[in-house]
Write a protein that holds these residues in place. Structure first.
Motif, PDB file in Angstrom:
ATOM      1  N   ASN A  30       0.853  -1.175   0.170  1.00  0.00           N
ATOM      2  CA  ASN A  30      -0.227  -0.082  -0.002  1.00  0.00           C
ATOM      3  C   ASN A  30       1.059   1.269  -0.074  1.00  0.00           C
ATOM      4  O   ASN A  30       0.519   2.204  -0.669  1.00  0.00           O
ATOM      5  N   PHE A  31       1.916   1.231   0.720  1.00  0.00           N
ATOM      6  CA  PHE A  31       2.720   2.342   0.986  1.00  0.00           C
ATOM      7  C   PHE A  31       3.489   2.818  -0.270  1.00  0.00           C
ATOM      8  O   PHE A  31       3.596   3.931  -0.897  1.00  0.00           O
ATOM      9  N   TYR A  32       3.739   1.480  -1.103  1.00  0.00           N
ATOM     10  CA  TYR A  32       4.354   1.784  -2.396  1.00  0.00           C
ATOM     11  C   TYR A  32       3.456   2.425  -3.474  1.00  0.00           C
ATOM     12  O   TYR A  32       3.865   3.239  -4.151  1.00  0.00           O
ATOM     13  N   ASN A  33       2.376   1.749  -3.346  1.00  0.00           N
ATOM     14  CA  ASN A  33       1.190   2.322  -4.406  1.00  0.00           C
ATOM     15  C   ASN A  33       1.036   3.977  -4.233  1.00  0.00           C
ATOM     16  O   ASN A  33       0.791   4.707  -4.998  1.00  0.00           O
ATOM     17  N   ASN A  34       1.232   4.214  -2.907  1.00  0.00           N
ATOM     18  CA  ASN A  34       0.788   5.577  -2.619  1.00  0.00           C
ATOM     19  C   ASN A  34       1.961   6.522  -3.040  1.00  0.00           C
ATOM     20  O   ASN A  34       1.775   7.609  -3.664  1.00  0.00           O
ATOM     21  N   VAL A  35       3.312   5.881  -2.929  1.00  0.00           N
ATOM     22  CA  VAL A  35       4.068   6.577  -3.614  1.00  0.00           C
ATOM     23  C   VAL A  35       4.011   6.965  -5.156  1.00  0.00           C
ATOM     24  O   VAL A  35       4.220   8.034  -5.814  1.00  0.00           O
ATOM     25  N   ILE A  36       3.632   5.616  -5.569  1.00  0.00           N
ATOM     26  CA  ILE A  36       3.345   5.676  -7.291  1.00  0.00           C
ATOM     27  C   ILE A  36       2.228   6.744  -7.540  1.00  0.00           C
ATOM     28  O   ILE A  36       2.274   7.401  -8.370  1.00  0.00           O
ATOM     29  N   PHE A  37       1.144   6.747  -6.511  1.00  0.00           N
ATOM     30  CA  PHE A  37       0.081   7.869  -7.050  1.00  0.00           C
ATOM     31  C   PHE A  37       0.620   9.134  -7.034  1.00  0.00           C
ATOM     32  O   PHE A  37      -0.189   9.989  -7.646  1.00  0.00           O
ATOM     33  N   THR A  38       1.453   9.472  -6.175  1.00  0.00           N
ATOM     34  CA  THR A  38       2.123  10.693  -5.926  1.00  0.00           C
ATOM     35  C   THR A  38       3.507  10.902  -6.576  1.00  0.00           C
ATOM     36  O   THR A  38       4.453  11.159  -6.202  1.00  0.00           O
ATOM     37  N   ASP A  39       3.703   9.877  -7.862  1.00  0.00           N
ATOM     38  CA  ASP A  39       5.022   9.970  -8.451  1.00  0.00           C
ATOM     39  C   ASP A  39       5.389  11.133  -9.054  1.00  0.00           C
ATOM     40  O   ASP A  39       6.717  11.290  -9.324  1.00  0.00           O
ATOM     41  N   ASP A  40       4.810  12.405  -9.092  1.00  0.00           N
ATOM     42  CA  ASP A  40       5.585  13.303  -9.448  1.00  0.00           C
ATOM     43  C   ASP A  40       6.294  14.192  -8.218  1.00  0.00           C
ATOM     44  O   ASP A  40       6.762  15.222  -8.406  1.00  0.00           O
ATOM     45  N   TYR A  41       5.842  13.493  -7.139  1.00  0.00           N
ATOM     46  CA  TYR A  41       6.516  13.940  -5.730  1.00  0.00           C
ATOM     47  C   TYR A  41       7.903  13.163  -5.574  1.00  0.00           C
ATOM     48  O   TYR A  41       7.902  12.053  -5.260  1.00  0.00           O
ATOM     49  N   TYR A 101      -9.044  12.867  -7.017  1.00  0.00           N
ATOM     50  CA  TYR A 101      -7.822  12.687  -7.103  1.00  0.00           C
ATOM     51  C   TYR A 101      -6.862  13.636  -6.484  1.00  0.00           C
ATOM     52  O   TYR A 101      -5.820  13.465  -5.702  1.00  0.00           O
ATOM     53  N   LYS A 102      -7.387  14.935  -6.757  1.00  0.00           N
ATOM     54  CA  LYS A 102      -6.390  16.044  -6.449  1.00  0.00           C
ATOM     55  C   LYS A 102      -6.485  16.266  -4.981  1.00  0.00           C
ATOM     56  O   LYS A 102      -5.194  16.420  -4.564  1.00  0.00           O
ATOM     57  N   ILE A 103      -7.715  16.135  -4.549  1.00  0.00           N
ATOM     58  CA  ILE A 103      -7.844  16.256  -3.053  1.00  0.00           C
ATOM     59  C   ILE A 103      -7.068  15.169  -2.285  1.00  0.00           C
ATOM     60  O   ILE A 103      -6.159  15.426  -1.153  1.00  0.00           O
ATOM     61  N   LEU A 104      -6.967  13.861  -2.769  1.00  0.00           N
ATOM     62  CA  LEU A 104      -6.206  12.893  -2.217  1.00  0.00           C
ATOM     63  C   LEU A 104      -4.717  12.961  -2.204  1.00  0.00           C
ATOM     64  O   LEU A 104      -4.127  12.815  -1.318  1.00  0.00           O
ATOM     65  N   MET A 105      -4.367  13.343  -3.491  1.00  0.00           N
ATOM     66  CA  MET A 105      -2.879  13.578  -3.576  1.00  0.00           C
ATOM     67  C   MET A 105      -2.350  14.807  -2.674  1.00  0.00           C
ATOM     68  O   MET A 105      -1.463  14.444  -2.067  1.00  0.00           O
ATOM     69  N   GLU A 106      -3.077  15.777  -2.416  1.00  0.00           N
ATOM     70  CA  GLU A 106      -2.722  16.845  -1.692  1.00  0.00           C
ATOM     71  C   GLU A 106      -2.531  16.517  -0.346  1.00  0.00           C
ATOM     72  O   GLU A 106      -1.646  16.740   0.708  1.00  0.00           O
ATOM     73  N   ASP A 107      -3.751  15.382   0.078  1.00  0.00           N
ATOM     74  CA  ASP A 107      -3.442  14.999   1.537  1.00  0.00           C
ATOM     75  C   ASP A 107      -2.595  14.074   1.619  1.00  0.00           C
ATOM     76  O   ASP A 107      -1.900  14.096   2.911  1.00  0.00           O
TER      77      ASP A 107
END
Length: 240
Positions: free
Chosen positions: A127-138, A206-212
């Motif tokens: 899950n953690f890695y998927n979250n990093v991928i989700f914010t991959d421009d981060y 998606y934008k709300i989640l990414m910022e969160d």
């Protein structure tokens, strides 16, 4: 839930266990792992005949409970400072179907330990890695050698990079709410958001989640950077 009878049988079996019985019952009763339960088969698992396994095998339900119980122990051992462990485990399992939970490999066979260690680590970091991928421009996580889309978790070195960072973050963020973001998964939260924010489109959610996620990753990593030197002393204390 397709197999309600199996779920009830598992709950009754859990109550008979002297170790973690209550935790297992609550996890099964939470409805968070129903999709996994539906995939359990009745194929028996050959086991060493002992007073604990007198018949020399485990039924499909017994094997599943044994795997789940050992996962609880494994998580507790690796993340001793994390509060609300059972909630974190629910989050981990709600979004995936771990291979080891449905396998017919016997825990008591030492030859199987490398397999269980690998698969449990993969389950924890997923899950953690998927979250990093989700914010991959981060790009922050590249500093820690975590590269979205480029890691192979069949490789121990790649697994160790991620799980060791997660352990370090857990030790340096004790009792911080942001720790939830180590184990929760954006896809699961996105579904929840859609139910509550029906007036918002997918991109807006998606934008709300990414910022969160970015905000909480900032908090976790800020504490980690400030306190990571203390981890060296912790390792020495454990070794001694």
């Amino acid at each position: 839930m397709k197999n309600k009878k199996r779920k009830e049988d598992l709950k009754q079996l859990a109550l008979k266990k002297s170790d973690n019985g209550g935790r297992l019952y609550q996890l099964i009763n939470s409805n968070k792992i129903d999709k996994i339960i539906d995939l359990i088969t009745d194929e028996k698992t050959p086991a060493i005949k002992t007073t604990l396994v007198e018949k020399g095998y485990l039924t499909g339900n017994e094997q599943f409970l044994d795997m789940l119980n050992n996962f609880l122990y494994y998580f507790d051992m690796n993340f001793p400072t994390v509060s609300h462990k059972d909630l974190m485990i629910q989050m981990i399992l709600e979004s995936q179907v771990p291979e080891f939970l449905l396998c017919k490999k016997y825990w008591g066979d030492n030859d199987n330990i490398p397999y269980f260690t690998k698969e449990m680590d993969k389950t924890i970091i997923n899950n953690f890695y998927n979250n990093v991928i989700f914010t991959d421009d981060y790009k922050t996580f590249q500093k820690y050698k975590i590269f979205p889309h480029k890691m192979n978790f069949e490789d121990k070195d790649d697994r160790d990079i991620v799980i060791n960072l997660m352990k370090g973050i857990a030790w340096t963020n004790i009792n911080d709410y942001s720790l939830v973001y180590l184990f929760d998964e954006f896809g699961t939260r996105e579904k929840e958001f859609r139910k509550h924010y029906k007036d918002k489109g997918k991109l807006e959610i998606y934008k709300i989640l990414m910022e969160d996620y970015r905000m909480h990753f900032d908090i976790l990593l800020s504490h980690y950077e400030k306190k990571k030197e203390l981890l060296k002393y912790l390792k020495l204390a454990i070794q001694n």
